[in-house]
Design a protein around this motif. Structure first.
Motif, PDB file in Angstrom:
ATOM      1  N   ILE A   1       0.902  -1.249   0.168  1.00  0.00           N
ATOM      2  CA  ILE A   1      -0.122  -0.102  -0.166  1.00  0.00           C
ATOM      3  C   ILE A   1       0.742   1.304  -0.092  1.00  0.00           C
ATOM      4  O   ILE A   1       0.508   2.326  -0.547  1.00  0.00           O
TER       5      ILE A   1
ATOM      6  N   PHE B   1      -2.822  -3.681  -6.946  1.00  0.00           N
ATOM      7  CA  PHE B   1      -3.570  -2.611  -7.016  1.00  0.00           C
ATOM      8  C   PHE B   1      -4.785  -2.885  -8.061  1.00  0.00           C
ATOM      9  O   PHE B   1      -6.045  -2.622  -7.834  1.00  0.00           O
TER      10      PHE B   1
ATOM     11  N   TRP C   1      -7.263  -5.164  -6.523  1.00  0.00           N
ATOM     12  CA  TRP C   1      -8.332  -4.546  -5.479  1.00  0.00           C
ATOM     13  C   TRP C   1      -9.428  -3.854  -6.012  1.00  0.00           C
ATOM     14  O   TRP C   1     -10.438  -3.466  -5.571  1.00  0.00           O
ATOM     15  N   GLU C   2      -8.856  -3.151  -7.341  1.00  0.00           N
ATOM     16  CA  GLU C   2      -9.972  -2.413  -8.267  1.00  0.00           C
ATOM     17  C   GLU C   2     -10.903  -3.116  -8.743  1.00  0.00           C
ATOM     18  O   GLU C   2     -12.136  -2.942  -8.633  1.00  0.00           O
TER      19      GLU C   2
ATOM     20  N   THR D   1     -12.238  -3.583  -3.713  1.00  0.00           N
ATOM     21  CA  THR D   1     -11.662  -3.488  -2.358  1.00  0.00           C
ATOM     22  C   THR D   1     -11.649  -1.884  -2.167  1.00  0.00           C
ATOM     23  O   THR D   1     -12.009  -1.303  -1.000  1.00  0.00           O
ATOM     24  N   TRP D   2     -10.969  -1.011  -3.108  1.00  0.00           N
ATOM     25  CA  TRP D   2     -10.808   0.378  -2.889  1.00  0.00           C
ATOM     26  C   TRP D   2     -12.114   1.153  -2.794  1.00  0.00           C
ATOM     27  O   TRP D   2     -12.391   1.996  -1.857  1.00  0.00           O
TER      28      TRP D   2
ATOM     29  N   GLU E   1     -13.394   2.930   0.941  1.00  0.00           N
ATOM     30  CA  GLU E   1     -13.833   4.572   1.114  1.00  0.00           C
ATOM     31  C   GLU E   1     -15.191   4.634   1.593  1.00  0.00           C
ATOM     32  O   GLU E   1     -15.705   5.482   2.351  1.00  0.00           O
TER      33      GLU E   1
ATOM     34  N   ALA F   1      -9.804   3.953 -10.119  1.00  0.00           N
ATOM     35  CA  ALA F   1      -9.287   3.597  -8.691  1.00  0.00           C
ATOM     36  C   ALA F   1      -8.105   4.506  -8.164  1.00  0.00           C
ATOM     37  O   ALA F   1      -8.179   4.515  -6.896  1.00  0.00           O
ATOM     38  N   THR F   2      -7.450   5.056  -8.998  1.00  0.00           N
ATOM     39  CA  THR F   2      -6.366   6.101  -8.673  1.00  0.00           C
ATOM     40  C   THR F   2      -7.036   7.259  -7.892  1.00  0.00           C
ATOM     41  O   THR F   2      -6.373   7.621  -6.908  1.00  0.00           O
TER      42      THR F   2
ATOM     43  N   GLN G   1      -9.821   6.934  -6.367  1.00  0.00           N
ATOM     44  CA  GLN G   1     -10.366   6.631  -5.128  1.00  0.00           C
ATOM     45  C   GLN G   1      -9.369   6.681  -4.026  1.00  0.00           C
ATOM     46  O   GLN G   1      -9.609   6.920  -3.100  1.00  0.00           O
ATOM     47  N   ILE G   2      -8.430   6.095  -4.556  1.00  0.00           N
ATOM     48  CA  ILE G   2      -7.132   6.058  -3.357  1.00  0.00           C
ATOM     49  C   ILE G   2      -6.713   7.467  -3.178  1.00  0.00           C
ATOM     50  O   ILE G   2      -6.449   7.600  -1.848  1.00  0.00           O
TER      51      ILE G   2
ATOM     52  N   ILE H   1      -9.516   8.400  -0.474  1.00  0.00           N
ATOM     53  CA  ILE H   1      -9.327   7.606   0.609  1.00  0.00           C
ATOM     54  C   ILE H   1      -8.195   8.412   1.725  1.00  0.00           C
ATOM     55  O   ILE H   1      -8.625   8.525   2.908  1.00  0.00           O
TER      56      ILE H   1
END
Length: 272
Positions: free
Chosen positions: A16, A46, A49-50, A54-55, A59, A253-254, A256-257, A260
């Motif tokens: 992570i 990565f 999890w997308e 998971t991501w 959130e 996903a980027t 979202q990270i 988060i």
């Protein structure tokens, strides 16, 4: 023949940290520092999890925790921002015409090159509630209902229906349309959206048939800067400010990270 065991599972914390380093710096996956482990391991986790959500679940859990603690401000604000896509992001061409593939991957062609637009509803403290991607040339007006549908905060423990209705919504003139106002009234969401000049002129030209001007509270609209601050905080992450991901799902996903970590860094609201 005795089956061979796989290698040792790379620690999640290390992975992570490497993924966050990539999101913050925008460095190519292959150029990640060795201290985070093999770049293929980081990218595969990565992407995994997308794909399994998971991501998104992380959130969503932060939304639920903030709402349970009374730290989620349900005064919503809508806006969008255009980000330039790097030339390496324009290579996903699988099935259909190049135009269809670009739209599927939320890529739009402009004079400056490929662009992607991030549409967002943020809560009153400048954190993301719902977002989606479109090609950069798409209008904001047609995306508001989709954003409203995406707002959903689960109750603690998953008991009861998720909360979906905002206390209010503020947005700029780009969201001013009869369809949007009708939808907001139907959902009993007070809104502060200034009327466009041509809409004002058309209403006045029709006289009594044009109806009354929509309600508008300047004090509510002035709080809209919270969504602009969210966009600025997102773009401190270089992999968000410039899109390097070919697939729209990977770029989502980027984002979202980044969201988060914006949620994790937020200080609790101490107002009584």
């Amino acid at each position: 023949m005795v089956p061979q065991r796989g290698g040792r599972w790379r620690d999640h914390r290390q992975v992570i940290n490497g993924i966050l380093f990539r999101v913050r710096t925008g460095v190519p996956w292959r150029d990640l520092p060795d201290r985070y482990g093999p770049w293929k391991t980081l990218y595969k986790r990565f992407a995994r999890w997308e794909a399994d959500g998971t991501w998104a679940r992380i959130e969503a859990a932060l939304h639920t925790a903030a709402d349970a603690a009374g730290d989620l401000d349900w005064r919503g604000h809508a806006d969008s921002t255009v980000v330039r896509a790097h030339q390496h992001a324009a290579g996903a061409r699988k099935g259909g015409s190049s135009r269809d593939a670009a739209r599927r991957e939320a890529l739009g062609k402009s004079r400056g090159g490929w662009t992607t637009k991030i549409h967002t509803i943020g809560e009153g403290r400048g954190r993301n509630l719902a977002s989606h991607l479109t090609p950069g040339q798409d209008s904001d007006t047609r995306e508001l209902v989709r954003l409203l549908d995406a707002v959903s905060v689960r109750r603690p423990g998953g008991v009861g229906r998720p909360r979906k209705r905002l206390d209010s919504l503020a947005a700029d003139k780009a969201y001013s349309s009869r369809a949007n106002r009708t939808t907001l009234r139907a959902r009993r969401i007070p809104h502060d959206i200034p009327e466009k000049d041509d809409q004002k002129a058309n209403r006045r030209r029709r006289g009594s048939r044009g109806g009354r001007p929509p309600a508008f509270r300047p004090e509510g609209y002035r709080q809209r800067n919270t969504i602009e601050r969210l966009m600025n905080r997102r773009k401190q992450f270089r992999a968000v400010a410039i899109r390097y991901d070919k697939l729209a799902s990977r770029y989502r996903a980027t984002v979202q990270i980044a969201d988060i970590f914006i949620w994790l860094r937020a200080k609790p609201d101490r107002r009584s």
